[in-house]
Design an enzyme around this catalytic site. Structure first.
Site, PDB file in Angstrom:
ATOM      1  N   ARG A 165     -58.910 -17.647  68.394  1.00  0.00           N
ATOM      2  CA  ARG A 165     -58.207 -18.685  69.963  1.00  0.00           C
ATOM      3  C   ARG A 165     -57.776 -18.774  70.486  1.00  0.00           C
ATOM      4  NH1 ARG A 165     -63.673 -17.653  71.448  1.00  0.00           N
ATOM      5  NH2 ARG A 165     -65.452 -17.618  69.023  1.00  0.00           N
ATOM      6  N   ASP A 166     -57.455 -18.668  71.254  1.00  0.00           N
ATOM      7  CA  ASP A 166     -56.062 -19.271  72.576  1.00  0.00           C
ATOM      8  C   ASP A 166     -56.103 -21.134  72.298  1.00  0.00           C
ATOM      9  OD1 ASP A 166     -54.036 -20.243  74.139  1.00  0.00           O
ATOM     10  OD2 ASP A 166     -54.130 -17.414  74.452  1.00  0.00           O
ATOM     11  N   HIS A 203     -48.862  -9.560  70.966  1.00  0.00           N
ATOM     12  CA  HIS A 203     -50.311 -10.428  71.253  1.00  0.00           C
ATOM     13  C   HIS A 203     -50.823  -9.304  71.689  1.00  0.00           C
ATOM     14  CE1 HIS A 203     -47.747 -13.005  72.974  1.00  0.00           C
ATOM     15  NE2 HIS A 203     -48.991 -13.118  73.589  1.00  0.00           N
ATOM     16  N   VAL A 239     -44.615 -16.051  73.421  1.00  0.00           N
ATOM     17  CA  VAL A 239     -44.571 -15.360  72.526  1.00  0.00           C
ATOM     18  C   VAL A 239     -43.977 -14.760  71.674  1.00  0.00           C
ATOM     19  CG1 VAL A 239     -45.039 -15.770  69.458  1.00  0.00           C
ATOM     20  CG2 VAL A 239     -45.911 -17.635  71.290  1.00  0.00           C
ATOM     21  N   HIS A 282     -54.685 -10.747  74.353  1.00  0.00           N
ATOM     22  CA  HIS A 282     -54.855 -11.200  75.390  1.00  0.00           C
ATOM     23  C   HIS A 282     -57.057 -10.957  74.884  1.00  0.00           C
ATOM     24  CE1 HIS A 282     -52.087 -14.175  75.975  1.00  0.00           C
ATOM     25  NE2 HIS A 282     -51.338 -13.604  75.815  1.00  0.00           N
ATOM     26  N   ASN A 289     -48.688  -9.015  76.946  1.00  0.00           N
ATOM     27  CA  ASN A 289     -47.331  -9.014  77.567  1.00  0.00           C
ATOM     28  C   ASN A 289     -45.614  -8.143  77.499  1.00  0.00           C
ATOM     29  OD1 ASN A 289     -48.993 -10.644  80.503  1.00  0.00           O
ATOM     30  ND2 ASN A 289     -48.580 -12.238  78.724  1.00  0.00           N
TER      31      ASN A 289
END
Length: 118
Positions: free
Chosen positions: A33-34, A104, A100, A106, A91
């Site tokens: 989880r973000d 990754h 970062v 999202h 991204n």
């Protein structure tokens, strides 16, 4: 060949060396989880191997991006957002909002997501 950057937060999370709210993990991908969620469901999917961005992973040609998409859908199903819809975002580069520099995705859902984003 496995790669690890000792200065990378996501490498540390994937290796179990830094805390995170883990949602799912497999041999090559860890999802958590973000900490700053932008939707009711906001999960990050990161590979255990360090790639700086999606383009780097695509160049490697290992099928990793496919695996991340499959894992994202499985999480969407378990979170109850697969039927209503979800967004999977990568991204790539600081101009796109990447902060970062470890690949990754999202996974966002659980509310209406407007278009265009940003």
């Amino acid at each position: 060949m496995s790669t690890y950057d000792p200065d990378c937060l996501f490498c540390k999370i994937a290796a179990g060396e830094a805390p995170a709210d883990i949602v799912r993990q497999g041999e090559r991908v860890v999802a958590f989880r973000d900490i700053n969620p932008q939707a009711p469901t906001h999960v990050l999917l990161v590979p255990r191997d360090h790639y700086p961005d999606a383009a780097g992973a695509a160049r490697a040609g290992t099928g990793l991006l496919d695996e991340i998409a499959r894992e994202a859908h499985a999480i969407a199903e378990s979170e109850g957002i697969a039927e209503t819809g979800y967004r999977l975002v990568f991204n790539t580069g600081s101009g796109a909002g990447q902060t970062v520099f470890h690949l990754h995705g999202h996974l966002l859902g659980g509310r209406g997501l407007e278009w265009p984003p940003g």
